[in-house]
Write an enzyme that holds these catalytic residues in place. Structure first.
Site, short mmCIF file in Angstrom:
data_model
loop_
_atom_site.label_atom_id
_atom_site.label_comp_id
_atom_site.label_asym_id
_atom_site.label_seq_id
_atom_site.Cartn_x
_atom_site.Cartn_y
_atom_site.Cartn_z
N LYS A 208 6.17 7.27 14.84
CA LYS A 208 4.87 6.82 15.03
C LYS A 208 4.52 5.76 13.82
O LYS A 208 3.93 6.39 13.07
CB LYS A 208 3.94 7.44 15.53
N GLU A 283 3.50 14.00 2.69
CA GLU A 283 3.25 12.93 1.42
C GLU A 283 1.98 12.38 1.63
O GLU A 283 1.88 11.43 2.43
CB GLU A 283 4.51 12.03 1.34
N CYS A 317 0.57 5.33 -2.99
CA CYS A 317 -0.02 6.90 -3.24
C CYS A 317 0.39 7.16 -4.65
O CYS A 317 -0.68 7.81 -5.20
CB CYS A 317 0.77 7.75 -2.25
N GLU A 414 -9.53 9.08 -4.56
CA GLU A 414 -8.36 8.27 -4.07
C GLU A 414 -9.23 6.97 -3.58
O GLU A 414 -9.69 6.65 -2.50
CB GLU A 414 -7.34 8.54 -3.24
P1 NAI Z 1 -4.46 7.87 7.78
O1 NAI Z 1 -4.15 9.10 7.08
O2 NAI Z 1 -5.74 7.94 8.55
O3 NAI Z 1 -3.12 7.18 8.45
C1 NAI Z 1 -1.94 7.26 8.38
C2 NAI Z 1 -1.23 7.63 9.61
O4 NAI Z 1 -1.69 8.79 10.24
C3 NAI Z 1 -1.39 6.34 10.82
O5 NAI Z 1 -0.27 6.20 11.32
C4 NAI Z 1 -2.41 7.06 11.77
O6 NAI Z 1 -2.20 6.54 12.94
C5 NAI Z 1 -2.06 8.59 11.48
N1 NAI Z 1 -3.17 9.43 12.09
C6 NAI Z 1 -4.45 9.19 11.70
N2 NAI Z 1 -5.49 10.27 12.30
C7 NAI Z 1 -4.16 11.19 12.68
C8 NAI Z 1 -4.40 12.36 13.50
N3 NAI Z 1 -5.45 12.95 13.85
N4 NAI Z 1 -3.25 12.87 13.87
C9 NAI Z 1 -2.05 12.45 13.58
N5 NAI Z 1 -1.94 11.29 13.02
C10 NAI Z 1 -2.96 10.65 12.71
O7 NAI Z 1 -4.78 6.78 6.57
P2 NAI Z 1 -5.88 5.59 6.73
O8 NAI Z 1 -7.13 6.15 7.57
O9 NAI Z 1 -5.20 4.26 7.18
O10 NAI Z 1 -6.09 5.40 5.21
C11 NAI Z 1 -7.25 6.19 4.71
C12 NAI Z 1 -7.11 6.60 3.25
O11 NAI Z 1 -5.79 7.38 3.17
C13 NAI Z 1 -6.66 5.55 2.33
O12 NAI Z 1 -7.73 4.90 1.85
C14 NAI Z 1 -5.92 6.26 1.27
O13 NAI Z 1 -6.77 6.83 0.27
C15 NAI Z 1 -5.15 7.14 1.97
N6 NAI Z 1 -3.76 6.83 2.47
C16 NAI Z 1 -2.75 7.33 1.42
C17 NAI Z 1 -1.56 6.91 1.73
C18 NAI Z 1 -0.41 7.43 1.01
O14 NAI Z 1 0.79 6.83 0.67
N7 NAI Z 1 -0.31 8.80 0.37
C19 NAI Z 1 -1.23 5.93 2.88
C20 NAI Z 1 -2.32 5.45 3.40
C21 NAI Z 1 -3.49 5.98 3.24
#
Ligand code: NAI
Ligand code: MG
Length: 510
Positions: A208, A283, A317, A414
């Site tokens: 996904k 991660e 990240c 972050e």
């Molecule tokens: P997110 O963690 O909400 O989204 C990442 C993935 O998780 C997407 O595919 C999303 O559809 C999915 N997701 C969201 N809620 C979910 C749930 N309840 N169950 C299963 N899957 C779910 O990240 P978002 O909202 O895009 O970004 C928020 C913050 O997260 C950013 O500002 C950053 O600080 C951090 N982040 C860190 C990343 C990394 O590489 N470690 C990558 C993206 C965001």
């Protein structure tokens, strides 16, 4: 002082005329879910729009997968996992198929890079030479594994039945159906970190992609189709987190969930996985320190510290978002990094000159700007930057903060944007302690010419990767992941392959 963007403004949106015929054709094609080797509509018939972050323009509409579609995809993956075509495929043939996928990616690398730039906002040059290039290497590295997955012979003493003899050995078997949920910052590359080892291990997958950036995953599905994988081995279901993502992470027939994204969602996924005790790899976020000692060559350290934070617009990240500089060089390094920030060419992803593109979404721009405003309100000083840009696209100025205190949210949390906080330090133990503050432990970089400094500091750092005189260097051989709340397990390298394998002990009385 702030970056002047007036002169760039007219160039901040991608020119639709510069999109290649291949990418236009892909954007115009219908974008369905890829399940069991077929392109299917979502059961609800719903779709969602995909935007170009440089202009807010809608560039595509994609079928929206929800719980029912996840059920469908998981059933396909289960059937493929049990079907002999995949489960009994010879390791050398699995190797050949993964290489075939890598060949096709290589053949279409420019198209994928362009699509990634258009969807995510990053520079097309970076997309080609970082995202797609490294993804190809990950698939090739993983293609080498099927023929090298081995168990052990176990020299049993048989204490419980001393009169009998035993042959003991262990086998490594694929964990089963894998659910992969990924973020939007390196969409194509993150998919390779999950799909690559899952295939190498002999698992089947439901991927996904993030709702912000589903396009390159759908392009990957097109290549998977062409490569000739058995139906259902790789399924791609775009959709939102709280529907498709939640359904996948709680699904009773998924054996392992692998996730890249926020620590907050990582926690939800870990909880959802307890229903059927899925194996979990996470991660997550980071707030990684860049540590610059007094003996450095200024030019190298300044360029390195700037790139540590501004690469991928800070949406990395492992971004070096906390800059610690020895007090003897603090002013010089901060000035140097600020000058680089001022000089970065801000523009849209498809402009090959662009060094800093828009953030991925309006939500991300607002999130980053709320941190910046809070930092200013808390009394930090922006040496450069501190503003969003007055454009349709999701641009934020590169920002360097000084005069911070440890309680400020810009220091602790972050931000995931082109924003760095700089602080001075005087000695090694002091900087080790501040570098380890906070909930994260993904990465750190040390900048020095003194080998003793490296060996004294590195063991003190609670971080999954420690770079020396470099930052953001990733490699298919090198396990990547976090200590503390930066995650569970590692991506890439041997460790990631073993995270997709179960161990079976064989005990034979002879
Ligand atoms: P997110 O963690 O909400 O989204 C990442 C993935 O998780 C997407 O595919 C999303 O559809 C999915 N997701 C969201 N809620 C979910 C749930 N309840 N169950 C299963 N899957 C779910 O990240 P978002 O909202 O895009 O970004 C928020 C913050 O997260 C950013 O500002 C950053 O600080 C951090 N982040 C860190 C990343 C990394 O590489 N470690 C990558 C993206 C965001
Ligand atoms: Mg979210």
């Amino acid at each position: 002082m702030s970056v002047s963007v007036e002169s760039h403004v007219s160039r901040l949106a991608n020119d639709p005329g510069s999109i290649s015929d291949e990418v236009n054709a892909f954007l115009a094609s219908s974008k369905k879910l890829f399940i069991n080797g077929e392109w299917v509509d979502s059961r609800s018939g719903k779709t969602f729009d995909v935007n170009d972050p440089s202009s807010d323009r809608v560039i595509a509409s994609v079928a929206e997968g929800q719980a029912e579609d996840i059920d469908h995809a998981v059933a396909a993956a289960r059937q493929a996992f049990e079907d002999s075509e995949w489960s009994r495929m010879k390791p050398v043939d699995r190797e050949r198929l993964i290489h075939r996928l890598a060949d096709l990616i290589e053949e279409h690398a420019d198209t994928i890079a362009e699509l990634e730039a258009l969807d995510n906002g990053k520079s097309v040059v970076i997309a080609r030479h970082v995202d797609v290039k490294l993804a190809i290497e990950v698939y090739r590295y993983m293609a080498g594994w099927p023929t090298k997955i081995e168990g052990q012979t176990l020299p049993m003493s048989g204490a419980l039945l001393p009169d009998q003899s035993f042959v003991g050995y262990s086998l490594r078997e694929p964990v089963g159906v894998v659910g992969a949920i990924i973020a939007w910052n390196f969409p194509f590359l993150l998919a390779s970190w999950k799909v690559g080892p899952a295939l190498a291990a002999g698992c089947t997958i439901v991927l996904k992609p993030a709702e912000e950036t589903p396009l390159s995953a759908l392009y990957l599905a097109k290549l998977v189709d062409e490569a000739g994988f058995p139906n259902g081995v790789i399924n791609v279901v775009p959709g939102f987190g709280d529907t498709a993502g939640a359904a996948l992470s709680s699904h009773p027939d998924v054996d392992k969930i692998t996730f890249t994204g926020s620590t907050e969602v990582g926690r939800l996924i870990a909880r959802a996985a307890t229903g059927n005790m899925k194996k979990v790899t996470l991660e997550l976020g980071g707030k990684s320190p860049t540590i610059v000692f007094g003996d450095v060559d200024a030019e190298t350290a300044i360029a390195g510290a700037a790139s540590a934070i501004f690469f991928n617009h800070g949406q990395t990240c492992c971004a070096g978002s906390r800059l610690y500089v020895h007090s003897s060089r603090f002013d010089e390094v901060v000035e140097g990094v600020s000058n680089i920030a001022k000089g970065l060419k801000i523009g849209p992803g498809l402009d090959p000159e662009t060094e800093l593109g828009p953030l991925v979404s309006t939500v991300q721009r607002e999130r980053v700007m709320s941190y910046v405003s809070q930092g200013l309100a808390d009394g930090a000083e922006a040496v450069v930057g501190g503003h969003a840009m007055e454009t349709e696209g999701y641009y934020v100025e590169p920002t360097v903060f000084i005069n911070t205190t440890p309680e400020m949210s810009i220091v602790r949390e972050e931000i995931f944007g082109p924003v760095v906080v700089a602080e001075a330090f005087d000695d090694l133990d002091e900087v080790a302690a501040v570098a380890n503050q906070g909930p994260y432990g993904l990465a750190a970089s040390i900048w020095t010419k003194d080998i003793s400094t490296v060996h004294r500091l590195a063991p003190k750092l609670r971080a999954g990767t420690v770079w020396v005189n470099c930052h953001n260097v990733l490699d298919s051989t090198m396990p990547f992941g976090g200590y503390k709340q930066s995650g569970w397990g590692r991506e890439m390298g041997k460790e990631s392959v073993y995270a997709y394998l179960e161990s079976k002990s064989m005990c034979i009385s002879i």
